[in-house]
Design an enzyme around this catalytic site. Structure first.
Site, PDB file in Angstrom:
ATOM      1  N   GLU A 432      35.012 -18.960   4.728  1.00  0.00           N
ATOM      2  CA  GLU A 432      34.607 -20.047   5.624  1.00  0.00           C
ATOM      3  C   GLU A 432      33.405 -20.770   5.038  1.00  0.00           C
ATOM      4  O   GLU A 432      32.367 -20.174   4.778  1.00  0.00           O
ATOM      5  CB  GLU A 432      34.246 -19.435   6.980  1.00  0.00           C
ATOM      6  N   ASP A 505      32.121 -15.598   9.174  1.00  0.00           N
ATOM      7  CA  ASP A 505      30.906 -15.096   9.821  1.00  0.00           C
ATOM      8  C   ASP A 505      31.274 -14.132  10.943  1.00  0.00           C
ATOM      9  O   ASP A 505      32.304 -14.272  11.579  1.00  0.00           O
ATOM     10  CB  ASP A 505      30.112 -16.260  10.434  1.00  0.00           C
ATOM     11  N   ASP A 507      30.582 -13.936  13.929  1.00  0.00           N
ATOM     12  CA  ASP A 507      30.235 -14.445  15.254  1.00  0.00           C
ATOM     13  C   ASP A 507      31.478 -15.053  15.910  1.00  0.00           C
ATOM     14  O   ASP A 507      32.572 -14.995  15.351  1.00  0.00           O
ATOM     15  CB  ASP A 507      29.102 -15.482  15.150  1.00  0.00           C
ATOM     16  N   ASP A 509      32.402 -18.139  16.378  1.00  0.00           N
ATOM     17  CA  ASP A 509      33.022 -19.186  15.570  1.00  0.00           C
ATOM     18  C   ASP A 509      33.845 -18.583  14.434  1.00  0.00           C
ATOM     19  O   ASP A 509      34.954 -19.027  14.154  1.00  0.00           O
ATOM     20  CB  ASP A 509      31.950 -20.099  14.957  1.00  0.00           C
TER      21      ASP A 509
END
Ligand code: TSJ
Length: 644
Positions: A432, A505, A507, A509
């Site tokens: 990403e 990541d 998280d 998102d």
């Protein structure tokens, strides 16, 4: 629903056939239940419940209770007639004892007697008994309570009358404890049982299935009961989508000994979500029943569209795919002797099923369309849009195909490929963001690790038609990098990396981006996931430093363990990573990419509840925000049914 009961065959204690002993089952359990993994463990429950479902189909039982007991033992109770207790003269034993101690006992393999569910999987009670440390059966019949206990398949004493009950109180209770000597895994998962039992309840209209968990700290219970049967199944599958019309279309009938039920409803998505079942067993590879359904659907809609001038004389006919775009459907048939074909024996072969489904659906769908012109028109118009989009997509795809043919294997510009050419040794990290992509390129082991950075969120394939998908740069990059092609061009032998690692990541998102990528892979190259080539990288959440020493923690539990070990004091420096971009290349290598130290999670799909996977993806990818938020909050691991 009484159509499947064989009313001519009189069931009796003598009708049960005797074939062979149970040692064979304990010797080669995989032959009888597929595997001794968690899947096989759960299969035991379905084998038992199948018998109660048969009793319900015969019209004698309306409630089935399944309970996970304290020691991961299972109790199944129904309010049917009770397994017969009379003496079976061939065996010289009570029929119930034959059911539990003789392989293949029961009407299933003898014709006549009873049987609807099962088929391929329905090897029955004796197999469960053979693979259980112990099993107890209790039957209520004509005012008496009968009991018998078995250990590893053998009865410990004869069937006895243990008490009395009301004459009207009939039924069967079975408690069993899977044998730890046989199973690699002996812990039951409530959510796995829930899915299959819910499916059984949808497929057996009117039956009440209760599920409960009595294990300490895990207590819970639910009930599945659908008077609408597979109609409600379709509503359930479409719950997070916008339906194109209000009522689920339903066809039911019997022909040539095949009982046919079909329910369908179109929605605003672009996928065909048709699930087919034979005797309540899912047939992921379809077969004759599905072929009959598709044929009827295509024929009926084209005939309607022509007759009503929705299709003009010179228009191309609607293809099946066009009509099935954005359709959720259940095709469920019941048949006396199902024949399964194909490598995994999951494809129905009976030719009479094709004709039966075709005829029932053609006739009733034609009638439905005539009665509901607004619905008919909406579906035809959606199909016409699909036809145009498909034409555009074909042109776009021909273009990309020609290009690759000309330029040979022109790999995407952003791909930093590895030098080793043996796919077995190679892995590709889909990363990403360009900045993390940069770190990964520096950090990687060039020989075997390729890096493909993707910018931002990739296209949501649930919300786009094919022409747009094929035009998307990030998706094109993945397709060319993997090398396999997609859909009908898909060829696993061309896969360029045996590990496809999604690195995002840690998280919300990042979880969303991972899911977008998984959705794309699941829709366009499902074999990649099914055959276990897809992984999620697991970057650490925390870095802990103390006196020049460094630790990484991948979750809060680990953080606390490390802190307890090194002491909680002012010398600790704890950094919470917000994204991959915060790590320098060395850290990224050490924590997330180095095959010797990293954590990888393999993405798997549970085939038996394919319909639930669809819900998972629509919940995560669809328009409705509230279900997605609830779903993410409810699932620490952001995808249910993708047992990562
Ligand atoms: F798998 C099993 F055998 F262990 C089992 C069977 C487990 C459970 C929980 C239930 C059953 C079961 C079997 N429930 N209901 C029945 N019914 C019969 O076996 C039965 C009863 C009467 C007659 C008859 O013709 O009178 C026929 C059958 C098949």
């Amino acid at each position: 629903m009484g159509t499947m009961t064989n009313t001519n065959a009189e069931y009796g204690a003598d009708q049960i056939q005797i074939l062979e002993g149970l040692e064979a089952v304990r010797k080669r359990p995989g032959m009888y239940i597929g595997s001794t993994s968690s899947r096989g463990l759960h299969h035991l429950v379905y084998e038992i419940v199948d018998n109660s479902i048969d009793e319900a189909l015969a019209g004698y039982c309306d409630t089935i209770e399944v309970c996970i007991l304290k020691d991961n033992c299972i109790q199944v109770t129904d309010n049917g007639r009770g397994i017969p207790v009379g003496i079976n003269h061939k065996a010289g034993l009570p029929a119930v004892e034959v059911v539990f101690t003789v392989l293949h006992a029961g009407g299933k393999f003898g014709g006549g007697g009873y049987k609807v569910s099962g088929g391929l999987h329905g090897v029955g009670a004796s197999v469960v008994n053979a693979l259980s440390k112990w099993l107890e059966v209790e039957i209520r019949h004509e005012g008496k309570i009968y009991q018998q206990r078995y250990e590893r398949g053998n009865s410990t004493s004869p069937l006895k009358v243990a008490g009395e009950c009301g004459k009207e109180e009939t039924g069967t209770k079975v408690v069993f404890c899977p044998d730890g000597e046989i199973f690699e895994e002996t812990v039951y998962e409530y959510s796995v049982l829930r899915q299959r039992l819910r499916e059984m309840a949808f497929l057996t209209r009117g039956v009440r299935i209760k599920l409960s968990d009595e294990r300490e700290g895990m207590e819970r219970e639910e009930e599945f009961h659908y008077e609408g049967g597979i109609r409600e199944f379709v509503t359930y599958l479409n719950k997070n989508k916008e339906a194109l019309y209000e009522n689920v279309i339903y066809c039911e009938g019997e022909k040539d000994g095949v009982y046919v039920e079909v329910a369908m409803q179109h929605n605003d998505s672009y996928n065909d979500a048709t699930y087919s079942f034979v005797n309540n067993i899912t047939t992921p590879e379809g077969g004759t029943h599905l072929a009959g359904f598709r044929n009827a659907l295509t024929k009926t809609f084209n005939a309607y569209a022509k007759a009503n001038k929705i299709l003009k004389e010179n228009d191309a006919t609607l293809s099946g795919e066009d009509i099935r775009e954005g359709m959720t459907a259940i095709v469920s048939i019941k048949i006396q002797e199902p024949q399964f074909e194909g490598q995994t024996k999951q494809k129905l072969g009976n030719s009479e099923a094709r004709g039966a489904v075709d005829s029932v659906v053609s006739e009733q769908l034609t009638y439905f369309l005539e009665q509901n012109p607004a619905v008919a028109k909406a579906i035809c118009e959606k199909s016409l849009l699909a036809q145009r989009a498909r034409e555009a997509a074909r042109k776009a795809r021909d273009l990309t195909r020609r290009k690759t043919a000309l330029e040979n294997t022109s790999l995407p510009g952003k791909l930093a490929d590895c030098s080793d050419k043996d796919p077995k040794n190679c892995e590709i990290f889909i990363v990403e963001g360009d900045s993390a992509g940069g770190s990964a390129k520096t950090a990687r082991s060039r020989a075997t690790q390729a890096i493909l950075p993707l910018r931002g969120k990739i296209l949501n394939v649930e919300k786009a038609r094919l022409d747009k998908i094929y035009g998307n740069a990030e998706i094109k990059a993945m397709i060319t990098a993997f090398g396999t092609g997609i859909h009908e061009d898909f060829d696993i032998s061309k896969l360029r990396y045996h590990k496809i690692i999604i690195m995002t990541d840690a998280d919300v998102d990042g979880a969303h981006i991972s899911t977008l990528m998984l959705t794309f892979m699941y829709r366009f190259m499902p074999e990649l996931i099914k055959q276990g080539y897809v992984y999620l990288a697991k970057p650490p959440l925390y870095k802990i430093e103390k006196n020049k020493k460094v630790w990484y923690a991948y979750d809060d539990i680990e953080l606390n363990r490390i802190l307890a070990e090194i002491g909680r004091d002012g010398n600790n420096k704890i950094q919470r990573y917000k994204g991959l971009g915060e790590m320098d290349p060395e850290q990224l290598w050490e924590t997330t990419m180095d095959p010797d130290t990293r954590i990888l999670e393999r993405v798997t799909i549970n085939d038996e509840t394919a319909s639930e996977i669809d819900i998972t993806f629509t919940t995560l990818m669809g328009d409705k925000v509230e279900p997605r938020r609830e779903f993410i909050e409810a699932n620490a691991k952001f995808v249910q049914n993708l047992d990562v």
